[in-house]
Design a protein around this motif. Structure first.
Motif, PDB file in Angstrom:
ATOM      1  N   MET A   1       0.841  -1.181   0.000  1.00  0.00           N
ATOM      2  CA  MET A   1       0.000   0.000   0.000  1.00  0.00           C
ATOM      3  C   MET A   1       0.883   1.240   0.000  1.00  0.00           C
ATOM      4  O   MET A   1       2.004   1.201   0.462  1.00  0.00           O
ATOM      5  N   SER A   2       0.311   2.293  -0.468  1.00  0.00           N
ATOM      6  CA  SER A   2       1.006   3.578  -0.345  1.00  0.00           C
ATOM      7  C   SER A   2      -0.046   4.634  -0.014  1.00  0.00           C
ATOM      8  O   SER A   2      -0.477   5.395  -0.863  1.00  0.00           O
ATOM      9  N   TYR A   3      -0.495   4.626   1.224  1.00  0.00           N
ATOM     10  CA  TYR A   3      -1.547   5.524   1.697  1.00  0.00           C
ATOM     11  C   TYR A   3      -1.003   6.938   1.837  1.00  0.00           C
ATOM     12  O   TYR A   3       0.085   7.136   2.378  1.00  0.00           O
ATOM     13  N   SER A   4      -1.753   7.911   1.340  1.00  0.00           N
ATOM     14  CA  SER A   4      -1.291   9.302   1.440  1.00  0.00           C
ATOM     15  C   SER A   4      -2.390  10.225   1.952  1.00  0.00           C
ATOM     16  O   SER A   4      -2.443  11.390   1.595  1.00  0.00           O
ATOM     17  N   GLY A   5      -3.274   9.707   2.785  1.00  0.00           N
ATOM     18  CA  GLY A   5      -4.314  10.533   3.384  1.00  0.00           C
ATOM     19  C   GLY A   5      -5.409  10.885   2.404  1.00  0.00           C
ATOM     20  O   GLY A   5      -5.401  10.483   1.250  1.00  0.00           O
ATOM     21  N   THR A   6      -6.372  11.654   2.892  1.00  0.00           N
ATOM     22  CA  THR A   6      -7.437  12.133   2.028  1.00  0.00           C
ATOM     23  C   THR A   6      -7.237  13.624   1.799  1.00  0.00           C
ATOM     24  O   THR A   6      -6.374  14.241   2.415  1.00  0.00           O
ATOM     25  N   GLU A  29      -0.081   4.660   8.011  1.00  0.00           N
ATOM     26  CA  GLU A  29       0.267   3.325   7.538  1.00  0.00           C
ATOM     27  C   GLU A  29       1.454   2.832   8.375  1.00  0.00           C
ATOM     28  O   GLU A  29       2.597   3.163   8.084  1.00  0.00           O
ATOM     29  N   PRO A  30       1.191   2.050   9.446  1.00  0.00           N
ATOM     30  CA  PRO A  30       2.289   1.610  10.301  1.00  0.00           C
ATOM     31  C   PRO A  30       3.224   0.597   9.635  1.00  0.00           C
ATOM     32  O   PRO A  30       4.380   0.464  10.023  1.00  0.00           O
ATOM     33  N   ASP A  31       2.697  -0.114   8.658  1.00  0.00           N
ATOM     34  CA  ASP A  31       3.516  -1.050   7.883  1.00  0.00           C
ATOM     35  C   ASP A  31       2.955  -1.092   6.465  1.00  0.00           C
ATOM     36  O   ASP A  31       1.950  -0.458   6.172  1.00  0.00           O
ATOM     37  N   GLU A  32       3.562  -1.841   5.588  1.00  0.00           N
ATOM     38  CA  GLU A  32       3.153  -1.819   4.185  1.00  0.00           C
ATOM     39  C   GLU A  32       1.841  -2.550   3.907  1.00  0.00           C
ATOM     40  O   GLU A  32       1.315  -2.491   2.802  1.00  0.00           O
ATOM     41  N   PHE A  33       1.249  -3.197   4.933  1.00  0.00           N
ATOM     42  CA  PHE A  33       0.022  -3.959   4.732  1.00  0.00           C
ATOM     43  C   PHE A  33      -1.187  -3.382   5.468  1.00  0.00           C
ATOM     44  O   PHE A  33      -2.289  -3.883   5.329  1.00  0.00           O
ATOM     45  N   THR A  34      -0.986  -2.346   6.276  1.00  0.00           N
ATOM     46  CA  THR A  34      -2.039  -1.873   7.176  1.00  0.00           C
ATOM     47  C   THR A  34      -2.220  -0.366   7.083  1.00  0.00           C
ATOM     48  O   THR A  34      -1.236   0.373   7.014  1.00  0.00           O
ATOM     49  N   VAL A  35      -3.464   0.090   7.093  1.00  0.00           N
ATOM     50  CA  VAL A  35      -3.785   1.505   7.249  1.00  0.00           C
ATOM     51  C   VAL A  35      -4.638   1.611   8.505  1.00  0.00           C
ATOM     52  O   VAL A  35      -5.610   0.871   8.674  1.00  0.00           O
ATOM     53  N   PRO A  71      10.512   8.799  13.647  1.00  0.00           N
ATOM     54  CA  PRO A  71      10.228  10.237  13.679  1.00  0.00           C
ATOM     55  C   PRO A  71       9.812  10.840  12.340  1.00  0.00           C
ATOM     56  O   PRO A  71       8.989  11.748  12.301  1.00  0.00           O
ATOM     57  N   ALA A  72      10.322  10.349  11.227  1.00  0.00           N
ATOM     58  CA  ALA A  72      10.020  10.927   9.915  1.00  0.00           C
ATOM     59  C   ALA A  72       8.751  10.341   9.274  1.00  0.00           C
ATOM     60  O   ALA A  72       8.358  10.759   8.196  1.00  0.00           O
ATOM     61  N   HIS A  73       8.105   9.409   9.948  1.00  0.00           N
ATOM     62  CA  HIS A  73       6.922   8.740   9.400  1.00  0.00           C
ATOM     63  C   HIS A  73       5.774   9.732   9.242  1.00  0.00           C
ATOM     64  O   HIS A  73       5.490  10.525  10.130  1.00  0.00           O
ATOM     65  N   GLN A  74       5.076   9.684   8.093  1.00  0.00           N
ATOM     66  CA  GLN A  74       3.946  10.580   7.836  1.00  0.00           C
ATOM     67  C   GLN A  74       2.683  10.074   8.523  1.00  0.00           C
ATOM     68  O   GLN A  74       2.326   8.901   8.413  1.00  0.00           O
ATOM     69  N   VAL A  75       2.031  11.003   9.234  1.00  0.00           N
ATOM     70  CA  VAL A  75       0.756  10.745   9.882  1.00  0.00           C
ATOM     71  C   VAL A  75      -0.199  11.790   9.322  1.00  0.00           C
ATOM     72  O   VAL A  75       0.175  12.949   9.143  1.00  0.00           O
ATOM     73  N   TYR A  76      -1.427  11.405   9.038  1.00  0.00           N
ATOM     74  CA  TYR A  76      -2.391  12.317   8.427  1.00  0.00           C
ATOM     75  C   TYR A  76      -3.451  12.678   9.460  1.00  0.00           C
ATOM     76  O   TYR A  76      -4.164  11.814   9.957  1.00  0.00           O
ATOM     77  N   VAL A  77      -3.523  13.968   9.784  1.00  0.00           N
ATOM     78  CA  VAL A  77      -4.388  14.450  10.845  1.00  0.00           C
ATOM     79  C   VAL A  77      -5.620  15.108  10.243  1.00  0.00           C
ATOM     80  O   VAL A  77      -5.511  15.966   9.365  1.00  0.00           O
TER      81      VAL A  77
END
Length: 112
Positions: A1-6, A29-35, A71-77
């Motif tokens: 997966m390559s989740y990039s938020g809405t 996306e904590p890992d490549e299989f989960t959102v 720390p560099a992981h993207q989180v979508y708020v």
């Protein structure tokens, strides 16, 4: 997966999360299989990472209630509607103040 938020979510790096984000809806996306979609219950900073604890999960359905992210992981708020409304009102009030400062008075001719 390559989740990039809405479209209405704001991308934030995990290291930039702070107490103002607690209680907001988040997706990542904590890992490549989960959102993951949830509401932040707590944020903990550790050496080399950030841990996000989600509200209301408590191991339900086999889901973990917390996730450790680099720390560099993207989180979508999800935007906080109250904060957005408050900033919109402040912006509009500022524009009204500027307009009033620029107003030189009534320019209508005297009608006597």
């Amino acid at each position: 997966m390559s989740y990039s938020g809405t479209g209405n979510e704001k991308a934030v790096t995990a290291s930039d999360l702070n107490r103002t984000h607690v209680g907001l809806s988040v997706s990542f996306e904590p890992d490549e299989f989960t959102v993951v979609f949830g509401r932040i219950g707590a944020i903990a900073r550790k050496e080399g990472g950030v841990t996000i604890a989600l509200e209301g999960v408590d191991g339900t359905g086999g889901l973990p209630s917390h996730y450790s992210l680099p720390p560099a992981h993207q989180v979508y708020v999800q935007p906080d509607m109250l904060t957005n409304t408050e900033s919109t009102i402040k912006d509009l009030f500022g524009k009204v103040q500027d307009n009033l400062r620029g107003h030189k008075g009534d320019h209508r001719p005297d009608t006597m």
